[in-house]
Design an enzyme around this catalytic site. Structure first.
Site, PDB file in Angstrom:
ATOM      1  N   HIS A 218       7.569   0.375   2.100  1.00 55.60           N
ATOM      2  CA  HIS A 218       6.248  -0.377   1.712  1.00 55.60           C
ATOM      3  C   HIS A 218       5.818  -1.354   2.767  1.00 55.60           C
ATOM      4  O   HIS A 218       4.708  -1.597   3.019  1.00 55.60           O
ATOM      5  CB  HIS A 218       6.973  -1.571   0.592  1.00 55.60           C
TER       6      HIS A 218
ATOM      7  N   PHE B  78      13.931  29.588  16.301  1.00 54.97           N
ATOM      8  CA  PHE B  78      15.092  30.279  15.752  1.00 54.97           C
ATOM      9  C   PHE B  78      14.823  31.224  14.522  1.00 54.97           C
ATOM     10  O   PHE B  78      14.009  32.071  14.676  1.00 54.97           O
ATOM     11  CB  PHE B  78      16.078  29.389  15.719  1.00 54.97           C
TER      12      PHE B  78
ATOM     13  N   CYS C 207       7.231  10.558  -4.779  1.00 58.17           N
ATOM     14  CA  CYS C 207       7.768  11.561  -4.015  1.00 58.17           C
ATOM     15  C   CYS C 207       8.859  11.058  -3.274  1.00 58.17           C
ATOM     16  O   CYS C 207       9.580  11.926  -2.945  1.00 58.17           O
ATOM     17  CB  CYS C 207       6.693  11.910  -2.830  1.00 58.17           C
TER      18      CYS C 207
ATOM     19  N   LEU D  73       0.573  -1.188  -0.032  1.00 62.99           N
ATOM     20  CA  LEU D  73       0.064   0.249   0.009  1.00 62.99           C
ATOM     21  C   LEU D  73       0.794   1.275   0.005  1.00 62.99           C
ATOM     22  O   LEU D  73       1.989   1.362   0.122  1.00 62.99           O
ATOM     23  CB  LEU D  73      -0.975   0.061   1.266  1.00 62.99           C
TER      24      LEU D  73
ATOM     25  N   CYS E  24       3.886   6.962  -4.383  1.00 61.19           N
ATOM     26  CA  CYS E  24       4.510   7.830  -3.725  1.00 61.19           C
ATOM     27  C   CYS E  24       5.874   7.330  -3.137  1.00 61.19           C
ATOM     28  O   CYS E  24       7.248   7.827  -3.436  1.00 61.19           O
ATOM     29  CB  CYS E  24       3.692   8.461  -2.526  1.00 61.19           C
TER      30      CYS E  24
HETATM   31  C1  COM Z   1       2.991   8.085   1.601  1.00 61.45           C
HETATM   32  C2  COM Z   1       2.060   6.999   1.088  1.00 61.45           C
HETATM   33  S1  COM Z   1       4.638   7.843   0.815  1.00 61.45           S
HETATM   34  S2  COM Z   1       0.558   7.364   2.105  1.00 61.45           S
HETATM   35  O1  COM Z   1       0.108   8.524   1.870  1.00 61.45           O
HETATM   36  O2  COM Z   1       0.978   7.177   3.308  1.00 61.45           O
HETATM   37  O3  COM Z   1      -0.200   6.214   1.802  1.00 61.45           O
END
Ligand code: COM
Length: 519
Positions: free
Chosen positions: A135, A497, A85, A76, A80
């Site tokens: 993952h 800061f 990302c 899941l 990303c």
């Molecule tokens: C982020 C993936 S890398 S999720 O948004 O946490 O499912």
């Protein structure tokens, strides 16, 4: 199929399993995780378990509903952590670190970086090894902590608006949420399929040689610039070929010009107003040059490494064909502010609904779909959000640039660092966390900050930050600015800061005066 419904898998178990599957290039059987004690109908099937689907399903579950996620991958989290990302942030961290090392090469404790080319292959390999960690954690969190039910490693086939088949079973739900994401655009220019032509997905999945000394990046958007800065930081000649002027997504001239000056100082080359005509290969089918056309005519650039940062297209074909959901000319699924599509009980969230293709929008979209499915009337207005990109720096912005503000408001006040300084002396500001060495030894690299204020209402209407900490600052500034924060209210906040708290300091220095003046 591997039924894990009754097993408890630790993060290490997931790690080993996913690593083995990718190592053997065998994606193996689907994973099924269903709660046999829950006899309720599913409230929603989330087709896609990336940021949008996973967060939507979690929210729906937290509200007492019963979601099912079906995802093509054995994990899941979606694209990303796998090739979007997370690698992008890895490469941007590398670029920031290498900027530091190259700037201070041979000084203090820094090694001599002159003529040193860093291996891109090694960095990609490092990422391939490292991505299994996220993952594994996301599978663990989703199953053990969030109690999500899922079918993984099978992309599922939509049968109708309430029915999806996956892993040999048919699943029915009251609603369907399309969270199928996007993929890099495909191209048909001559040489597009040569070995040595990449986009962000194929780069991390298929790079199998060390790129030579010249990288050609095609495109002028965020992805193109971000990857170009990374390639440049590794010590390669990096040429960005784009139709539009680079950085045009940043709505403030001065911020763009600060960034452009720094990228040019790092040796990056830009050929804008230009287009890629073809990629030319050798007898082995490997890239050896690119042909471009620009305002100065046609030219050829020798390279064995071409990166295309030319945008994404939605994974919407299956849903538009089977369900007839309405999509725009580019295939992005149309939704209303409740994330509902043109077909009853079918929602869509994440990249598949279009821009901005950012994680916050995916996650929040999922959450809003869940709220509506669970009976609330919840409208997601994306509205003003902070945007960001990386060059060698973090860059973040919000609202309007100085030019637009001046065209809208009779009186505009600008607070910025470094301030304009007619004598040309370089001022070491903004200094702040992880920018201090620059501030002390190379002031022009210590970043840039700017607040654009409507002088009459004293409201902040735009904010721009280049440098370390920019992203953190904006997460907090965004909700405040969208609620109409004034310079006086920002001056009331507490700073820790300097950077990014400089916005507070600048405001406090001026907030006491009835008539605001810039600085
Ligand atoms: C982020 C993936 S890398 S999720 O948004 O946490 O499912």
């Amino acid at each position: 199929m591997v039924d894990i419904s009754k097993s408890h898998w630790t993060v290490s178990d997931w790690h080993e399993e996913i690593e083995n599957r990718f190592a053997s290039l065998e994606r193996g059987e689907p994973f099924i995780n269903l709660n046999e004690d829950d006899h309720r109908e599913f409230d929603a099937i989330f087709l896609g378990g990336g940021a949008a689907g996973r967060f939507g399903a979690s929210y729906l579950r937290a509200m007492g509903g019963r979601p099912l996620i079906i995802d093509q991958w054995p994990f899941l989290g979606g694209s990303c952590p796998h090739h979007a990302c997370v690698p992008h942030h890895v490469f941007s961290d590398v670029a920031a670190q290498l900027l530091l090392e190259r700037t201070f090469s041979g000084k203090l404790w820094f090694q001599d970086m002159k003529d040193k080319q860093i291996s891109i292959m090694e960095i990609i390999e490092m990422f391939r090894q490292g991505r299994t960690g996220p993952h594994a954690f996301m599978n663990y969190q989703s199953k053990e902590q969030l109690d999500l039910e899922f079918v993984l490693n099978d992309q599922g086939t939509i049968l109708d608006s309430k029915t999806v088949s996956a892993a040999g079973q048919i699943y029915r739900a009251r609603n369907l949420v399309l969270a199928t994401g996007s993929r890099p655009k495909e191209f048909t220019f001559d040489g597009h399929d040569l070995s040595g032509v990449f986009e962000h997905v194929s780069l991390v999945d298929t790079l199998d040689y060390e790129p030579g000394s010249t990288a050609v990046v095609v495109g002028g958007g965020k992805t193109a610039i971000e990857y170009a800065c990374f390639f440049n930081a590794t010590g390669r000649r990096t040429i960005v070929v784009s139709r539009d002027k680079p950085l045009s997504m940043i709505p403030d001239h001065e911020t763009r010009s600060y960034l452009m000056t720094q990228m040019l100082e790092q040796g990056m080359e830009f050929i804008s107003d230009s287009e890629l005509l073809a990629v030319v290969g050798d007898r082995q089918g490997r890239v050896k040059s690119v042909r471009i056309r620009s305002s100065s005519g046609e030219a050829s650039i020798e390279t064995d490494f071409v990166f295309l940062g030319l945008g994404q297209r939605p994974n919407s074909e299956h849903a538009t064909t089977v369900l007839g959901v309405k999509a725009d000319a580019k295939g992005f699924i149309e939704v209303d502010s409740r994330m509902h599509t043109s077909v009853s009980n079918v929602y869509a969230v994440g990249d598949v609904v279009g821009f901005p293709m950012e994680m916050f929008k995916a996650r929040k979209g999922g959450m809003y779909a869940a709220r509506n499915i669970m009976g609330e009337e919840a409208h997601y207005h994306i509205g003003e959000y902070p945007d960001f990109m990386h060059t060698h720096y973090e860059v973040c912005w919000l609202g309007m640039g100085e030019e637009e503000a001046r065209s809208r408001y009779p009186e505009v006040v600008v607070l910025k660092l470094p301030p304009d300084n007619p004598d040309g002396h370089q001022i070491a500001l903004p200094a702040g966390d992880r920018m201090m060495l620059y501030a002390m030894m190379k002031p022009n690299l210590s970043g840039f900050q700017k607040l654009v204020i409507d002088g009459a209402s004293r409201r902040i209407v735009g904010a721009f930050h280049v440098g370390s900490g920019a992203k953190d600052g904006f997460q907090y500034l965004a909700p405040m600015v969208s609620r109409g924060l004034t310079v006086d209210e920002l001056g009331e906040m507490d700073e820790l800061f300097l950077n990014p708290s400089y916005f507070i300091q600048l405001c406090r220095l001026r907030a006491g005066s009835k008539v605001l003046r810039g600085m």
